[in-house]
Design a protein around this motif. Structure first.
Motif, PDB file in Angstrom:
ATOM      1  N   PHE A 141       2.703   1.118 -14.079  1.00  0.00           N
ATOM      2  CA  PHE A 141       1.551   1.436 -13.218  1.00  0.00           C
ATOM      3  C   PHE A 141       0.305   1.788 -14.032  1.00  0.00           C
ATOM      4  O   PHE A 141      -0.638   1.031 -14.108  1.00  0.00           O
ATOM      5  CB  PHE A 141       1.903   2.562 -12.240  1.00  0.00           C
TER       6      PHE A 141
ATOM      7  N   LEU B 217       8.246  -2.230  -9.405  1.00  0.00           N
ATOM      8  CA  LEU B 217       7.448  -1.208 -10.083  1.00  0.00           C
ATOM      9  C   LEU B 217       8.394  -0.359 -10.921  1.00  0.00           C
ATOM     10  O   LEU B 217       9.428   0.095 -10.430  1.00  0.00           O
ATOM     11  CB  LEU B 217       6.728  -0.329  -9.060  1.00  0.00           C
TER      12      LEU B 217
ATOM     13  N   ASN C 135       5.873   8.437 -13.321  1.00  0.00           N
ATOM     14  CA  ASN C 135       4.848   8.877 -12.380  1.00  0.00           C
ATOM     15  C   ASN C 135       5.346  10.080 -11.588  1.00  0.00           C
ATOM     16  O   ASN C 135       6.548  10.217 -11.370  1.00  0.00           O
ATOM     17  CB  ASN C 135       4.509   7.732 -11.414  1.00  0.00           C
TER      18      ASN C 135
ATOM     19  N   CYS D  81       1.451   9.511  -7.162  1.00  0.00           N
ATOM     20  CA  CYS D  81       1.934   8.389  -6.348  1.00  0.00           C
ATOM     21  C   CYS D  81       1.359   8.472  -4.937  1.00  0.00           C
ATOM     22  O   CYS D  81       0.994   7.448  -4.350  1.00  0.00           O
ATOM     23  CB  CYS D  81       3.459   8.375  -6.291  1.00  0.00           C
TER      24      CYS D  81
ATOM     25  N   LEU E 253      -0.513   5.209  -5.027  1.00  0.00           N
ATOM     26  CA  LEU E 253       0.461   4.199  -4.615  1.00  0.00           C
ATOM     27  C   LEU E 253       0.542   4.114  -3.095  1.00  0.00           C
ATOM     28  O   LEU E 253       0.408   3.033  -2.519  1.00  0.00           O
ATOM     29  CB  LEU E 253       1.833   4.554  -5.210  1.00  0.00           C
TER      30      LEU E 253
ATOM     31  N   ASP F  98       2.393   0.391  -2.365  1.00  0.00           N
ATOM     32  CA  ASP F  98       3.861   0.348  -2.352  1.00  0.00           C
ATOM     33  C   ASP F  98       4.386  -0.899  -1.645  1.00  0.00           C
ATOM     34  O   ASP F  98       5.464  -1.404  -1.958  1.00  0.00           O
ATOM     35  CB  ASP F  98       4.433   1.611  -1.699  1.00  0.00           C
TER      36      ASP F  98
ATOM     37  N   MET G 216      11.073  -0.210  -6.106  1.00  0.00           N
ATOM     38  CA  MET G 216      10.288   0.701  -6.946  1.00  0.00           C
ATOM     39  C   MET G 216      11.239   1.647  -7.677  1.00  0.00           C
ATOM     40  O   MET G 216      12.132   2.233  -7.058  1.00  0.00           O
ATOM     41  CB  MET G 216       9.303   1.505  -6.105  1.00  0.00           C
TER      42      MET G 216
END
Length: 198
Positions: A16, A107, A111, A116, A120, A126, A132
């Motif tokens: 990320f 992903l 994090n 997030c 995200l 997402d 993820m």
């Protein structure tokens, strides 16, 4: 750059920070503003970041601990991490949306919960991913092998069928040890390689 047989790739996993979004921590801005050397305190701060990424401390606690390290209070919530649309790598995100038609998209990131929530879930990034693997959820951080093993298991693929992109060579080396194909993210140059897969 090592040659990759892209014909065998069935999934592409992305880091990320430094790849899909620019890391622009407000705390570092605070340190710069107050002429505090990041290099001097980086080792201690990295330990705190690890705890934050594993959900052992909140962002408020993170800033409190950093305040003790640098000897100056970092005000909360003034210096909490908040979403900025400009920090997102729009070009790569658009390429990834197109790649999703041909590949599984994953992903794999170190994090924390708060970052997030801001970067995200708030922009609904997402939805871009089929799976993820986030450090605060799984309890491991890159470059520990366990987090890559979780990625492989979740994708239900052979390691050599996965391509992983990160901006940190150390994180890539750990993935390669398990047989995952890797690509160092270098902005436009890497975007061009990914676009060729379309």
């Amino acid at each position: 750059m090592k040659r990759i047989d892209f014909s065998k790739i069935k999934a592409i996993a992305f880091d990320f920070w430094g790849v899909l979004a620019e890391m622009d921590a407000p705390m570092y801005k605070f340190m710069k503003k107050n002429n505090i050397s990041l290099k001097k305190h980086s080792k201690e701060i990295r330990k705190i970041i690890a705890k934050h990424d594993l959900d052992k401390i909140t962002e408020k606690q993170f800033l409190q601990k950093c305040s003790k390290i640098i000897g100056l209070e970092v005000p909360y919530p003034k210096y909490r991490y908040t979403y900025k649309k400009t920090a997102l790598n729009k070009n790569l995100i658009n390429i990834t949306k197109k790649l999703k038609k041909r590949y599984k998209i994953a992903l794999l990131t170190n994090n924390n919960k708060e970052y997030c929530a801001e970067y995200l879930f708030k922009p609904q990034l997402d939805k871009l991913f089929d799976i993820m693997v986030i450090s605060y959820v799984v309890g491991y951080r890159k470059p520990f092998p366990q987090i890559y093993k979780i990625l492989i298991k979740k994708l239900k693929l052979k390691p050599e069928e996965i391509l992983f992109l990160d901006d940190d060579p150390i994180k890539l080396l750990a993935a390669e040890t398990l047989g995952i194909k890797t690509l160092l993210y270098r902005g436009k140059k890497t975007n061009k390689i990914l676009s060729s897969l379309l």
